[in-house]
Design an enzyme around this catalytic site. Structure first.
Site, PDB file in Angstrom:
ATOM      1  N   CYS A   1       0.821  -1.210   0.000  1.00  0.00           N
ATOM      2  CA  CYS A   1       0.000   0.000   0.000  1.00  0.00           C
ATOM      3  C   CYS A   1       0.860   1.268   0.000  1.00  0.00           C
ATOM      4  O   CYS A   1       0.378   2.336   0.375  1.00  0.00           O
ATOM      5  CB  CYS A   1      -0.905  -0.017   1.235  1.00  0.00           C
ATOM      6  SG  CYS A   1       0.052   0.026   2.762  1.00  0.00           S
TER       7      CYS A   1
ATOM      8  N   GLN B   1       4.470  -9.717 -12.022  1.00  0.00           N
ATOM      9  CA  GLN B   1       3.821 -10.978 -12.442  1.00  0.00           C
ATOM     10  C   GLN B   1       2.333 -10.885 -12.121  1.00  0.00           C
ATOM     11  O   GLN B   1       1.544 -10.540 -12.973  1.00  0.00           O
ATOM     12  CB  GLN B   1       4.515 -12.172 -11.793  1.00  0.00           C
ATOM     13  CG  GLN B   1       5.887 -12.445 -12.433  1.00  0.00           C
ATOM     14  CD  GLN B   1       6.550 -13.696 -11.916  1.00  0.00           C
ATOM     15  OE1 GLN B   1       5.927 -14.561 -11.329  1.00  0.00           O
ATOM     16  NE2 GLN B   1       7.859 -13.802 -12.126  1.00  0.00           N
TER      17      GLN B   1
ATOM     18  N   CYS C   1       5.974 -13.155  -6.085  1.00  0.00           N
ATOM     19  CA  CYS C   1       6.016 -13.804  -7.403  1.00  0.00           C
ATOM     20  C   CYS C   1       7.380 -13.770  -8.071  1.00  0.00           C
ATOM     21  O   CYS C   1       7.831 -14.773  -8.602  1.00  0.00           O
ATOM     22  CB  CYS C   1       5.047 -13.117  -8.347  1.00  0.00           C
ATOM     23  SG  CYS C   1       3.341 -13.104  -7.828  1.00  0.00           S
TER      24      CYS C   1
ATOM     25  N   LEU D   1       0.089  10.239  21.813  1.00  0.00           N
ATOM     26  CA  LEU D   1       0.561  11.187  20.808  1.00  0.00           C
ATOM     27  C   LEU D   1       0.732  10.373  19.538  1.00  0.00           C
ATOM     28  O   LEU D   1       1.477   9.395  19.529  1.00  0.00           O
ATOM     29  CB  LEU D   1       1.936  11.734  21.221  1.00  0.00           C
ATOM     30  CG  LEU D   1       2.003  13.130  21.790  1.00  0.00           C
ATOM     31  CD1 LEU D   1       1.054  13.294  22.940  1.00  0.00           C
ATOM     32  CD2 LEU D   1       3.424  13.456  22.211  1.00  0.00           C
TER      33      LEU D   1
ATOM     34  N   PHE E   1      -0.322 -19.805  -6.252  1.00  0.00           N
ATOM     35  CA  PHE E   1       0.676 -20.786  -5.802  1.00  0.00           C
ATOM     36  C   PHE E   1       0.034 -22.072  -5.281  1.00  0.00           C
ATOM     37  O   PHE E   1       0.607 -22.761  -4.448  1.00  0.00           O
ATOM     38  CB  PHE E   1       1.600 -20.173  -4.736  1.00  0.00           C
ATOM     39  CG  PHE E   1       2.041 -18.772  -5.044  1.00  0.00           C
ATOM     40  CD1 PHE E   1       2.837 -18.517  -6.150  1.00  0.00           C
ATOM     41  CD2 PHE E   1       1.649 -17.703  -4.254  1.00  0.00           C
ATOM     42  CE1 PHE E   1       3.234 -17.238  -6.463  1.00  0.00           C
ATOM     43  CE2 PHE E   1       2.037 -16.408  -4.558  1.00  0.00           C
ATOM     44  CZ  PHE E   1       2.826 -16.177  -5.666  1.00  0.00           C
TER      45      PHE E   1
ATOM     46  N   SER F   1       1.553 -26.962 -13.299  1.00  0.00           N
ATOM     47  CA  SER F   1       2.433 -26.416 -14.355  1.00  0.00           C
ATOM     48  C   SER F   1       1.905 -26.639 -15.757  1.00  0.00           C
ATOM     49  O   SER F   1       2.661 -26.567 -16.715  1.00  0.00           O
ATOM     50  CB  SER F   1       3.839 -27.053 -14.286  1.00  0.00           C
ATOM     51  OG  SER F   1       4.404 -26.887 -13.032  1.00  0.00           O
TER      52      SER F   1
ATOM     53  N   GLY G   1      -0.859 -25.095 -17.231  1.00  0.00           N
ATOM     54  CA  GLY G   1      -1.760 -24.058 -17.753  1.00  0.00           C
ATOM     55  C   GLY G   1      -1.528 -23.797 -19.227  1.00  0.00           C
ATOM     56  O   GLY G   1      -2.459 -23.816 -20.042  1.00  0.00           O
TER      57      GLY G   1
ATOM     58  N   GLU H   1       6.275 -24.680 -11.650  1.00  0.00           N
ATOM     59  CA  GLU H   1       6.595 -25.145 -10.297  1.00  0.00           C
ATOM     60  C   GLU H   1       8.034 -25.602 -10.118  1.00  0.00           C
ATOM     61  O   GLU H   1       8.545 -25.653  -9.005  1.00  0.00           O
ATOM     62  CB  GLU H   1       5.699 -26.341  -9.952  1.00  0.00           C
ATOM     63  CG  GLU H   1       4.223 -26.045  -9.995  1.00  0.00           C
ATOM     64  CD  GLU H   1       3.431 -27.333  -9.912  1.00  0.00           C
ATOM     65  OE1 GLU H   1       2.914 -27.633  -8.826  1.00  0.00           O
ATOM     66  OE2 GLU H   1       3.343 -28.052 -10.927  1.00  0.00           O
TER      67      GLU H   1
END
Ligand code: FAD
Ligand code: FES
Ligand code: FES
Length: 1325
Positions: free
Chosen positions: A47, A108, A146, A257, A796, A1078, A1080, A1256
């Site tokens: 952020c 990534q 990543c 404070l 992952f 692995s 995809g 992987e």
């Protein structure tokens, strides 16, 4: 209590736009406006934004990186906030920082990218030409799960004047030079250029937005007045004069404070502290000054730690060395204290007053005799910053109306030595496990102790002074006798109880005296330098004990096969194409689920989870929660219209709970804050049930398993054991791992008015699984449930099965309330509920010959599956099938079984059991080597698969690429020469040792179940020629969509720019398999290819008619050809017959080897990764940038798993480690100083374009670091005359390293009888 007036207007700027907030709420943080939530506690940097303020005194504008999650909006009065969107955008202008991060492949999943951009951008605003060191330093507070950081650092390096991105340092030649490239023939030509820096726009600082003049006028306004912001429950008061502040402090003595808010903020968020009034003197000139005097430096309490750093740095430059010992000690710790953001936010006053027990600065300040200048309405006074103050003795503390005005740090003197010492789980941005500030003053010209001070952090609830020990040592000489007494006495004085919070008790005890010994050596060296005649020096071999590991800027080279020069220039296959969303990641325009704008009537969901390990639910009382403002409903198992238990996964706990962290109910409310508050008020009564099983050992005792044993066997194991020279038996324990994806699980469910339809937007790797679970929970057909996945901020494996359960839970809430539900797990809840990698116990019996040949192995694996089946059985199968790794053992038996325990259910994680199991293999190989007096590399070489072979389950394979990776890795890393050099180093250094290790790997992709490997795609061609591709795979950072665009571009023979990939959805591609294992690219690539080829076949008649035509002309409506089709890939025809122990379970193997060299500090247990070389068999890489990114990212994730990532469970199964504060993933400092990655070319006709799935494989290669540590520790043990065979467990944490390097200090510490106490944490493997 005094009353407070009504609210003022809060004025600040965001990205040049003026914000006037009429009802600013002091409880709201800047993050609320910006989103990009990841940890909420300043620990991850996701952020990061830049806050700029004008200082009317210096007339300068200061730019600071800050973490928005810890910045109360009220503190921004008069500030200009710049977010990533303000830096540049696609619609206007992309900033060079964004461009370079994207083009250098530094993104990534993209979730961390805005934070990365802001850290580099802010640095450049302050230093337009930074040094390499400044770049690394600026990124220390930003986590990325990543990339492995190398490309991120590289993108920043391009801004450095001294930039040398080339890794061939010192050679005088650039790696881009032709002659440096080695290639045999055109096909083997290797490239090193992953991007073209000539494309980069130059950085022009004059183009940056100007600081809003209105804010300068506001800052210079002589009539500034006190501001008050009145919130729902709290009031924020910002005084503008010191007297006003003192008045307020007198009126509201209990009000904190708020300075950096880095102590108060986390206490409010994580420890439920509540303060009705905040006083914020930020910017009060009296608190911001540095006063240099002849005898010391006085620093205003409002100065940030970064400003403190600058002030001390200046003093060190200007003053003689002997006067600056305290400052140098502080500077050393300031370099590693948190990240740049926290150092810019946290103030010296806040640090001193909050007195954290882990404080890195207070022990040194106390040792350096600092004093605190206090002021109140009653007047001012000084108090010493000493042991009484740090131990919070009431008489030494501030009075409630007092504030710290400044801290005075005196110069050190000639016969005075001051040091700061620390050890943390990781070098930077991690609380110390133990730290210390020590000083000794001698009688002038002697080594007789006149004064001695020792303060320790992280050894108790406060920083502790060893004052008694110090007192007893006055008058003693600085010699070994003194050291020996000092060690004994300090251990008596500082007692860490055996069950102390934080655990690591024996280690912490050891560190107390190890750090003291380091100080002792430093002082002896210092004395010798002052008078070499009088004071002998320390032995040469002890010298390296003096210094901590330096933090260097990582560098390296990536090599890959060049694209054939005859390939069409338009064809992007084989090129290092940038991630399709990279620019959007870097500009913050990439939309994640949580970025989706609010929807009318949307409700937020918070969870109430089980606090018991195994218990009956007696009652759930939600009345108090329901009565709270904003609460709409409390949802329990009773509200599930369909099945509450699907495939053994329970949605809402019903009747019983089976682990701590199980979701019992959820609360839906108008804001997350309301939901969260209410969730805490739900009262659940339990009745504990036996057994409560936490560890694998307990599961074995109770015979508690999810499935029957899985086994493969070859040869005759029993018989072979009879004829071997030696047999060893042993165990290896491998602990679990948290996914720590940067985007926590996030789900948006929208119930539709009609037909009970539900639309879900979420980050998952398996949308059809989500659809299935929601359908079952709601008892409606799947066709009415639509799941959309635009992108996922890292997965992952953690987003394969878990999102389905969480989506079912959310959908039930949406169904009950009729409202859209936004469900974002907080980091702590995510870590607690969703679990991670399976802890593993490996037991082995190995029979071998004296020459290192292994004849027989009998191996058993047990994994801790947790409380529900999830994928534990399948993980076990993978373990058993892959358990030979790279070695042929003729008589081999491997068995595996998943244990059922009362922990949250473990799940898929990159490598799917292999990274745990293969460690056991390497461990027994290493043990065999030790017994044969051979090196581990020799035994690996002897037993490695060498020719075409069969696995235990009779699958034939050719290990030629394995041999090549192994050989090249040994050669190109100069392993032998470096091993000799390390041995030389080890001979010369007693307390630091170097170690090297090479690990070979035979890995697989895909699933042994054929139908899991199928995939589908949908491709539309529109009449303007643009193409929409949809497929079943999910984009989680791995560059899948980018590769799919490359495939479509080649197949349709059109530029990539014509192709659009919008999202993954169950609407476009039904019943898709998970994106995991692995595969995809393998399976979806074939489906996309198929669809494109169908379309091209349809277009052929038109093309033939007009062969010279353009694509746009061919895709015409008039020809009445369907321009849309699905594509399909039936999948690899894999199978495994467990009965016959035979099969063809994997489509092909991926091979690799990695060599790492480390240096360990035997006294502290710290290690430094000096160099890693990876050779990975990539066959033909479709996208080398993506593939190298996967390898490097997986390697760093693996390295974290094997070294510093440590989950801490209580003996009752409560996960202690639930934030980046107590679970350490690698930062930029942990990656190899030198990192070389080479893609080795081979052939793979099975997969698309002869590629290989590399998602992987890199994970296990991280174990080369583990074994290099093992090698270094072995060297230490050998020298100390200890046995060199010892149990190798993972992770090899600093605790493991230190306690295995046994020496006089580990021997000295008190040990407790384990039967007399319950430890704070236990191992569950
Ligand atoms: C992610 C993260 C990582 C960290 N890592 C480390 C680390 O590695 N090592 C380490 O030593 N520390 C670390 N810290 C702690 C950090 O150093 C302290 O939180 C910080 O110094 C507190 O300063 P602050 O200005 O933010 O205090 P605030 O949170 O603003 O205030 C803290 C307390 O001090 C009081 N206070 C502040 N100023 C004054 C004053 N002038 N007079 C009187 N009372 C005052 C306030 O009333 C309040 O009670 C880390 C913190 C975070 C969030
Ligand atoms: S640092 Fe703010 S979300 Fe992690
Ligand atoms: S790209 Fe850094 S966390 Fe995913």
């Amino acid at each position: 209590m005094a009353s407070v007036p009504n609210s003022d207007e809060l004025i600040f700027f965001v990205n040049g736009r003026k914000v006037i907030e009429k009802n600013a709420d002091p409880e709201v943080n800047l993050l609320y406006y910006l989103r990009k939530y990841s940890c909420g506690g300043g620990g991850c940097g996701a952020c990061t934004v830049m806050v700029s303020r004008y200082n009317p005194k210096t007339k300068k504008i200061h730019h600071s990186p800050v973490t928005a999650c810890l910045v109360p909006v009220c503190s921004l009065y008069g500030a200009a906030v710049t977010t990533v969107e303000g830096v540049g955008s696609i619609g206007t202008r992309i900033h060079p920082v964004q461009e370079r991060l994207a083009k250098c492949h530094g993104t990534q999943c993209g979730f961390c990218s805005p934070g990365m951009v802001m850290s580099i951008y802010t640095l450049l605003r302050n230093h337009p030409q930074p040094t390499l060191e400044q770049i690394t330093k600026a990124l220390g507070g930003n986590l990325c799960r990543c990339t492995g950081y190398r490309p991120i650092v590289e993108s920043g390096k391009h801004f450095c004047a001294e930039s040398t991105v080339c890794g061939l340092k010192g050679s005088g030649k650039c790696c881009m030079d032709q002659e440096e490239r080695s290639f045999v023939n055109r096909q083997e030509q290797m490239c090193t250029k992953l991007y073209n820096e000539d494309e980069f726009q130059p950085l022009d600082p004059s183009q940056e937005p100007i600081f809003p003049p209105e804010l300068i006028r506001m800052a210079e306004d002589p009539n500034k007045r006190r501001l008050t912001f009145q919130g729902e429950r709290t009031t924020w008061i910002a005084p503008v004069t010191l007297s006003d502040l003192l008045e307020l402090k007198a009126n509201f003595p209990e009000a904190p404070l708020i300075m950096g808010n880095t102590a108060v903020g986390p206490s409010i968020k994580f420890r439920d502290e509540f303060h009705p009034i905040f006083i914020s003197p930020l910017g009060l000139p009296e608190l911001y000054f540095v006063d240099y005097t002849d005898d010391g430096v006085t620093i205003g309490a409002g100065c940030s730690l970064a400003q403190l750093n600058d002030a001390l740095h200046l003093t060190v430059l200007e003053q003689p060395r002997e006067k600056t010992k305290t400052y140098r000690a502080l500077l050393k710790h300031l370099r590693t204290l948190a990240g740049a953001q926290i150092r810019n936010m946290a103030t010296l006053g806040g640090h001193v007053v909050s007195r954290p027990n882990f404080s890195d600065l207070n022990p040194i300040l106390a040792a350096g005799n600092a004093t605190i200048n206090l002021i109140s309405k009653e007047g001012d006074r000084q108090i010493p910053l000493n042991g009484h103050f740090l131990e919070r003795s009431p008489e030494a503390c501030l009075k409630s109306e007092e504030i710290v005005l400044s801290v005075y740090i005196p110069h050190s003197t000639q016969w005075h030595f001051v040091s700061g010492l620390r050890l943390a789980q990781r070098q930077e941005n991690a609380f110390a496990i133990v730290n210390a500030g020590m000083s000794v003053k001698f009688e002038d010209g002697t080594d007789t102790i006149k004064d001695l001070k020792m303060f320790y952090g992280s050894v108790g609830p406060t920083v502790v002074s060893a004052s008694q020990t110090c007192k007893q040592l006055i008058g003693r000489l600085w010699d070994d006798h003194m050291l020996s007494d000092a060690c004994r006495w300090v251990l008596e004085e500082i007692h860490i109880p055996p069950a102390a919070e934080g655990g690591m008790v024996e280690y912490r005890r050891t560190l107390i005296i190890s750090l003291l010994f380091k100080f002792y050596l430093k002082v002896r060296r210092g004395l010798n330098k002052m008078d070499p005649q009088k004071f002998s020096d320390i032995p040469e071999r002890f010298m390296s004990a003096l210094e901590d590991f330096p933090i260097k800027t990582p560098q390296g080279i990536q090599m890959f096969q060049c694209v054939d020069p005859y390939q069409s220039p338009q064809d992007p296959v084989g090129h290092p194409v940038m991630h399709q969303s990279a620019i959007k990641h870097a500009t913050g325009e990439a939309v994640f689920s949580d970025d989706m704008p609010p929807i009318a009537q949307e409700l937020f969901l918070a969870v109430t989870t089980s606090t018991r390990t195994h218990a009956k639910i007696i009652s759930i009382d939600a009345s108090e929660a329901l009565a709270l403002p904003g609460v709409v409903d409390v949802i329990t198992a009773e509200d599930v219209p369909g099945d509450n238990n699907h495939r053994g996964e329970v949605f809402y706990a019903q009747n019983e709970v089976i682990c701590v962290g199980q979701i019992v109910c959820t609360v839906a409310a108008d804001t997350y804050a309301h939901a969260r508050e209410a969730a805490k008020k739900v009262k659940i009564t339990y009745e504990d049930v036996e057994p409560r099983i936490i560890t694998i050992e307990q599961a074995l005792k109770h015979n508690s398993f999810f499935s029957i044993e899985k086994k493969v066997e070859q040869g005759n194991v029993e018989e072979a054991f009879k004829y071997v020279d030696q047999i060893i038996e042993g165990e290896a324990h491998v602990e679990g791992q948290e996914h720590f994806y940067m985007e926590t699980q996030t789900i948006l469910v929208i119930p539709k008015q009609e037909d009970r339809e539900m639309v879900l937007y979420l980050g998952t790797q398996f949308p059809s699984h989500v659809q299935e679970f929601v359908a079952v929970a709601l008892n409606i057909p799947r066709s009415r449930i639509a799941c959309h996945v635009k992108r996922t901020g890292g997965g992952f494996g953690g987003k394969v099965t878990k999102p389905a359960v969480l989506a079912a839970i959310s959908a039930v809430a949406a169904n009950k309330t009729g409202c859209p539900i936004r469900f974002i797990l907080e980091r702590g809840d995510d870590m607690l509920i969703t679990a991670g990698r399976h802890p593993l116990l490996g037991k082995y019996k190995i029979g071998f010959m004296n020459n290192g040949v292994i004849k027989a192995a009998d191996v058993e694996y047990y994994i801790n599956g947790g409380c529900t089946p999830d994928e534990s059985e399948s993980v076990t199968e993978f373990i058993v099938l892959k358990s030979d790794n790279a070695y042929y053992i003729p008589n081999f038996r491997c068995r595996g079984r998943p244990c059922k325990t009362n922990l949250p259910s473990n799940t898929a994680f990159r490598g799917y059991g292999f990274p745990q199991a293969a460690v056991v293999v390497e461990a027994y190989i290493t043990a065999v080597a030790s017994h044969c007096n051979l090196s581990p590399e020799e035994v690996k070489e002897i037993n490695m698969y060498k020719t075409i072979n069969e696995t235990t389950y009779k699958q034939t394979f050719n290990p030629e690429p394995l041999r090549r990776c192994w050989k090249e890795c040994l050669e190109k890393s100069s392993f032998s020469a470096r091993k000799l050099a390390a041995e030389e180093f080890n001979k010369k250094n007693y307390w630091k040792k170097r170690g090297l290790a090479v690990v070979p790997m035979k890995f697989t992709v895909g699933f042994p179940v054929a139908y899991y490997n199928q995939a589908a795609a949908l491709v539309h061609i529109y009449l303007d020629g643009s193409v929409l591709v949809a497929h079943g795979g999910c984009e989680m950072g791995q560059g899948l969509h980018t590769k799919m665009m490359q495939v479509a571009s080649r197949e349709l023979n059109i530029p990539r720019s014509y192709i659009h990939l919008s999202e993954t959805s169950t609407v476009t591609v039904p019943n898709a398999s998970f994106t995991a294992a692995s595969m995809g690219t393998d399976i979806n690539g074939k489906a996309v290819q198929n669809a494109c080829q169908i379309l091209m076949a349809r277009l052929q008649p038109i093309i033939r008619k007009n062969p010279k035509g353009r694509w746009e002309e061919w895709v015409t409506f008039e020809e009445s050809i369907s321009l849309s089709t699905t594509g399909y890939f039936k999948g690899y025809q894999t199978y495994m017959d467990w009965e016959k122990e035979k099969g063809d379970p994997y489509p092909y193997y991926v091979y690799g080897a990695s060599c790492s060299e480390v240096e360990v500090d035997c006294l502290t247990g710290a290690h430094k990764l000096l160099r890693t070389d990876i050779f990975m068999d990539a066959a033909f890489s479709i996208n080398p940038a993506v593939d190298i990114g996967q390898i490097e990212g997986a390697f760093v994730q693996g390295m974290g798993f094997y070294t510093i990532e440590e989950l801490k469970y209580s003996p009752e199964g409560v996960l202690h480690s639930r934030s980046p504060d107590d679970y350490k993933i690698p930062t930029v400092t942990e990656i190899p100083e030198e990192f070389y990655v080479t893609l080795v070319h081979s052939r793979n006709p099975t997969a698309i374009y002869s590629s290989k799935g590399l998602g992987e494989a890199g994970m296990f290669l991280g174990s080369s670091v583990l074994f290099a540590i093992f090698d270094a520790v072995t060297a230490a043990r050998k020298e100390r005359g200890l046995t060199t065979t010892f149990t190798l467990n993972s992770p090899a944490t600093p605790e493991f390293i230190r306690m295995t390097c046994v020496d006089q200090f580990t021997d000295m510490i008190p040990r407790d009888d384990p039967s007399t106490f319950t430890p704070w944490s236990i191992h569950v493997s």
